[in-house]
Design a protein around this motif. Sequence first.
Motif, PDB file in Angstrom:
ATOM      1  N   TYR A 168       0.800  -1.374  -0.374  1.00 17.94           N
ATOM      2  CA  TYR A 168       0.009  -0.134  -0.152  1.00 17.94           C
ATOM      3  C   TYR A 168       0.945   1.267   0.125  1.00 17.94           C
ATOM      4  O   TYR A 168       0.637   2.172  -0.601  1.00 17.94           O
ATOM      5  CB  TYR A 168      -0.564   0.003   1.367  1.00 17.94           C
ATOM      6  CG  TYR A 168      -1.043   1.022   1.244  1.00 17.94           C
ATOM      7  CD1 TYR A 168      -2.276   2.114   0.695  1.00 17.94           C
ATOM      8  CD2 TYR A 168      -0.689   1.831   2.684  1.00 17.94           C
ATOM      9  CE1 TYR A 168      -3.182   3.057   1.337  1.00 17.94           C
ATOM     10  CE2 TYR A 168      -1.548   2.807   3.165  1.00 17.94           C
ATOM     11  CZ  TYR A 168      -2.392   3.649   2.515  1.00 17.94           C
ATOM     12  OH  TYR A 168      -3.113   5.667   2.649  1.00 17.94           O
ATOM     13  N   LEU A 169       1.497   1.628   0.914  1.00 16.09           N
ATOM     14  CA  LEU A 169       2.869   2.312   0.908  1.00 16.09           C
ATOM     15  C   LEU A 169       3.471   3.249  -0.387  1.00 16.09           C
ATOM     16  O   LEU A 169       4.141   3.558  -0.575  1.00 16.09           O
ATOM     17  CB  LEU A 169       4.038   2.349   2.375  1.00 16.09           C
ATOM     18  CG  LEU A 169       2.899   1.919   3.135  1.00 16.09           C
ATOM     19  CD1 LEU A 169       3.560   2.390   4.657  1.00 16.09           C
ATOM     20  CD2 LEU A 169       2.395   3.826   3.496  1.00 16.09           C
ATOM     21  N   THR A 170       4.415   1.499  -0.547  1.00 17.95           N
ATOM     22  CA  THR A 170       4.891   1.303  -2.071  1.00 17.95           C
ATOM     23  C   THR A 170       3.633   1.688  -3.380  1.00 17.95           C
ATOM     24  O   THR A 170       4.697   2.832  -4.183  1.00 17.95           O
ATOM     25  CB  THR A 170       6.213   0.115  -2.290  1.00 17.95           C
ATOM     26  OG1 THR A 170       5.884   0.020  -1.313  1.00 17.95           O
ATOM     27  CG2 THR A 170       6.590   0.204  -3.466  1.00 17.95           C
ATOM     28  N   PHE A 171       2.501   1.273  -3.986  1.00 21.93           N
ATOM     29  CA  PHE A 171       2.375   1.470  -4.745  1.00 21.93           C
ATOM     30  C   PHE A 171       0.988   2.537  -5.038  1.00 21.93           C
ATOM     31  O   PHE A 171       0.585   2.642  -6.177  1.00 21.93           O
ATOM     32  CB  PHE A 171       2.077   0.494  -5.685  1.00 21.93           C
ATOM     33  CG  PHE A 171       3.371  -0.257  -6.281  1.00 21.93           C
ATOM     34  CD1 PHE A 171       3.940   0.739  -7.388  1.00 21.93           C
ATOM     35  CD2 PHE A 171       3.966  -1.350  -5.537  1.00 21.93           C
ATOM     36  CE1 PHE A 171       4.710  -0.024  -7.671  1.00 21.93           C
ATOM     37  CE2 PHE A 171       4.831  -1.586  -6.345  1.00 21.93           C
ATOM     38  CZ  PHE A 171       5.662  -1.449  -7.287  1.00 21.93           C
ATOM     39  N   PHE A 172       0.373   2.444  -3.588  1.00 22.03           N
ATOM     40  CA  PHE A 172      -1.663   2.808  -3.619  1.00 22.03           C
ATOM     41  C   PHE A 172      -1.434   4.261  -3.046  1.00 22.03           C
ATOM     42  O   PHE A 172      -2.338   5.167  -3.689  1.00 22.03           O
ATOM     43  CB  PHE A 172      -2.210   2.437  -2.995  1.00 22.03           C
ATOM     44  CG  PHE A 172      -2.316   0.504  -3.453  1.00 22.03           C
ATOM     45  CD1 PHE A 172      -3.474   0.180  -4.983  1.00 22.03           C
ATOM     46  CD2 PHE A 172      -1.751  -0.879  -3.057  1.00 22.03           C
ATOM     47  CE1 PHE A 172      -3.560  -0.477  -5.521  1.00 22.03           C
ATOM     48  CE2 PHE A 172      -1.872  -2.151  -3.978  1.00 22.03           C
ATOM     49  CZ  PHE A 172      -2.628  -1.514  -5.151  1.00 22.03           C
ATOM     50  N   LYS A 173      -0.884   4.343  -2.321  1.00 22.11           N
ATOM     51  CA  LYS A 173      -1.018   5.675  -0.699  1.00 22.11           C
ATOM     52  C   LYS A 173      -0.631   6.935  -2.296  1.00 22.11           C
ATOM     53  O   LYS A 173      -1.447   8.481  -1.693  1.00 22.11           O
ATOM     54  CB  LYS A 173       0.193   5.353   0.195  1.00 22.11           C
ATOM     55  CG  LYS A 173      -0.209   6.925   1.136  1.00 22.11           C
ATOM     56  CD  LYS A 173       0.241   7.085   2.473  1.00 22.11           C
ATOM     57  CE  LYS A 173       0.293   7.777   2.822  1.00 22.11           C
ATOM     58  NZ  LYS A 173      -0.510   8.454   3.539  1.00 22.11           N
ATOM     59  N   SER A 174       0.530   7.122  -2.480  1.00 20.85           N
ATOM     60  CA  SER A 174       1.258   8.505  -3.283  1.00 20.85           C
ATOM     61  C   SER A 174       0.320   8.626  -4.329  1.00 20.85           C
ATOM     62  O   SER A 174      -0.389  10.014  -4.782  1.00 20.85           O
ATOM     63  CB  SER A 174       2.415   8.232  -3.511  1.00 20.85           C
ATOM     64  OG  SER A 174       2.677   7.042  -4.750  1.00 20.85           O
ATOM     65  N   TYR A 175       0.064   7.486  -5.253  1.00 21.48           N
ATOM     66  CA  TYR A 175      -0.390   7.819  -6.090  1.00 21.48           C
ATOM     67  C   TYR A 175      -2.331   8.008  -5.970  1.00 21.48           C
ATOM     68  O   TYR A 175      -3.684   9.200  -6.909  1.00 21.48           O
ATOM     69  CB  TYR A 175      -0.551   6.587  -7.058  1.00 21.48           C
ATOM     70  CG  TYR A 175      -1.563   6.999  -8.736  1.00 21.48           C
ATOM     71  CD1 TYR A 175      -1.279   7.252  -9.832  1.00 21.48           C
ATOM     72  CD2 TYR A 175      -3.113   6.560  -8.528  1.00 21.48           C
ATOM     73  CE1 TYR A 175      -1.825   7.463 -10.930  1.00 21.48           C
ATOM     74  CE2 TYR A 175      -3.400   5.908  -9.964  1.00 21.48           C
ATOM     75  CZ  TYR A 175      -3.130   6.749 -11.343  1.00 21.48           C
ATOM     76  OH  TYR A 175      -3.583   7.185 -12.170  1.00 21.48           O
ATOM     77  N   THR A 176      -3.315   7.371  -5.178  1.00 21.54           N
ATOM     78  CA  THR A 176      -4.338   7.729  -5.015  1.00 21.54           C
ATOM     79  C   THR A 176      -4.277   8.798  -4.261  1.00 21.54           C
ATOM     80  O   THR A 176      -5.507  10.041  -4.043  1.00 21.54           O
ATOM     81  CB  THR A 176      -4.913   6.409  -4.019  1.00 21.54           C
ATOM     82  OG1 THR A 176      -4.422   5.605  -4.534  1.00 21.54           O
ATOM     83  CG2 THR A 176      -6.225   7.045  -3.501  1.00 21.54           C
ATOM     84  N   GLU A 177      -3.428   9.299  -3.375  1.00 22.44           N
ATOM     85  CA  GLU A 177      -3.538  10.775  -3.226  1.00 22.44           C
ATOM     86  C   GLU A 177      -2.851  11.927  -3.744  1.00 22.44           C
ATOM     87  O   GLU A 177      -3.686  13.457  -3.601  1.00 22.44           O
ATOM     88  CB  GLU A 177      -2.710  11.342  -1.703  1.00 22.44           C
ATOM     89  CG  GLU A 177      -2.664  10.209  -1.033  1.00 22.44           C
ATOM     90  CD  GLU A 177      -2.165  10.521   0.854  1.00 22.44           C
ATOM     91  OE1 GLU A 177      -0.675  10.902   0.910  1.00 22.44           O
ATOM     92  OE2 GLU A 177      -2.665   9.632   2.193  1.00 22.44           O
ATOM     93  N   LYS A 178      -2.936  11.537  -4.773  1.00 24.26           N
ATOM     94  CA  LYS A 178      -2.856  12.381  -5.821  1.00 24.26           C
ATOM     95  C   LYS A 178      -3.724  12.784  -6.744  1.00 24.26           C
ATOM     96  O   LYS A 178      -4.647  13.954  -7.056  1.00 24.26           O
ATOM     97  CB  LYS A 178      -0.935  12.208  -7.460  1.00 24.26           C
ATOM     98  CG  LYS A 178      -0.983  12.957  -8.203  1.00 24.26           C
ATOM     99  CD  LYS A 178      -0.111  12.519  -8.869  1.00 24.26           C
ATOM    100  CE  LYS A 178       0.941  12.239  -8.764  1.00 24.26           C
ATOM    101  NZ  LYS A 178       2.167  11.613  -9.903  1.00 24.26           N
ATOM    102  N   VAL A 179      -4.471  11.773  -7.315  1.00 26.00           N
ATOM    103  CA  VAL A 179      -5.828  11.751  -7.949  1.00 26.00           C
ATOM    104  C   VAL A 179      -6.912  12.705  -7.341  1.00 26.00           C
ATOM    105  O   VAL A 179      -7.351  13.264  -7.696  1.00 26.00           O
ATOM    106  CB  VAL A 179      -6.165  10.234  -7.759  1.00 26.00           C
ATOM    107  CG1 VAL A 179      -7.714  10.292  -8.012  1.00 26.00           C
ATOM    108  CG2 VAL A 179      -5.079   9.404  -8.984  1.00 26.00           C
TER     109      VAL A 179
END
Length: 539
Positions: free
Chosen positions: A187-198
């Motif tokens: 989650y921290l590697t691939f999901f968190k930053s992208y989702t928060e960018k969206v």
Amino acid sequence: MQNTPVLTQKRALIIGGGPAGLTAAYELLTRTDIAPLVLERSDYLGGISRTVNYKGNRIDIGGHRFFSKSDRVMKWWLNVLPMEESAASGAEITYQGKKTTVSPGGAVTDGARSENVMLVRNRKSRIYFMRRFFEYPITLSADTIRQLGLWKTFKIGMSYLWAVAFPIKNETNLEQFFINRFGRELYLTFFKSYTEKVWGIDCKEISAEWGAQRIKGLSITKTITHFIRKAFGSKPSGISQKEVETSLIERFLYPKYGPGQMWEEVGRRIKSAGGEILMYWTVDRIEHANGRVIAVHATNSQTGEARRFEADWFFSTMPVKELVASMTPAAPANVREVSDGLMYRDFITVGVLCKRIKLREASGELVKDNWIYIQEPDVLVGRLQVFNNWSPSMVKDPSTVWIGLEYFCNETDALWKKPDAELIALAKSELQSMNILDQGDVLDATVIRMPKTYPAYFGAYARFDEVIQWVNGLENLFLVGRNGMHKYNNQDHSMLTAMTAVDNIIAGVRSRDALWALNTEQEYHEEKDTEETTAAAAR
């Protein structure tokens, strides 16, 4: 103000000419004696499913795969645009355990000779992170392990096992949703930053319901299973691929000239069959009394003409926030409070035409990705589309590369307010910084802004049931579509809401329960196990 004439034929007024609104009009024309009138405030049909034509190069806003687990939707699409002969001649589409020979809408012609066809396209999407490609969805392939490193891969594996053994109980936010299905480390590697960018906010502030509709039944377990089947078993041959979670779909249908071609053709058929579609009309007020909508007041943005439209039934695809604000007399205070607090995410596409890009397959060919998820934290762009790979006809000159950079923002953000020239300069700069192209290879560029693209599952959304309860009290009003229901529906779900509303009118069903139950997957009301009932179909 001009009143529309009183007609003896029953009439339905439909607010919005997107997929849901046009589907409702077409269903009414082909299945009932009710005359539809569509009010569209823009100069185009299709909503976010339109195709923008820029000097012969076409843009698909957000990317729309024509795939559905609903037989009804698949057949509807193919009735409007049949498959090209090379894909459909004598071919069988397999789904729901059944086989169907595709020959809808008369003779199927070759895609090179006919304009109005569906192409069968291969799906490829990857993640761009650390200036490298990772498979999407993430697979535990040798390449992924090599790029992440053994230690990082080990931590991801252990984190996932911990999540399986000790899942978060009563998950309420998106962070918990991701961790339960992928483990904290992934989650921290691939999901968190992208989702928060969206979305522009912390994952902890987003309802888990968003994940239930968009990330669907996917998890590491299903990803591994799919990877093994793909590597060692037979591939699903059916276009609908009903046994595959939507994020793993590998083949899909696509109109030769983009999604807007579908809705332009539907609009043409509606008008040919006697339906009305009026462009440039903005809804100002919605009259209601005694549990029914009476009329809609609208203004033509080009001429300034104001008209009052009466009807027997009303369909709304306009944003719920605007719908409630338009009600006369005003909706109850609590309903207005909730609707005023509903939030949306807006969308910018920067189309960039270039001589070449540096992203290549191992063979040296242009990458085959339809879109690429940009996970890089040092750039604002969230996703990249390669329009050449959606359909060759999306590009005027096949020797060029036509790409779209997608930015997520709010209308109040500085990014949204930037002049087009600055947005284009930003896009070119970010492409070069990510080593995707050299700025000198850019030939042309354009900017498209799309407000209220994504209804948000935060803000006042936790109280949205109060709006639903009140609106359901208006017996001749049907809320359909993505913004119309403030649900992150895909195109096929939006269509199904319109179809279901027409079903209700024909059957005399007063309840709206079937409408609001859509997009809870359940193989669209087939039985699946509990974990899978929140999966949703792809764009």
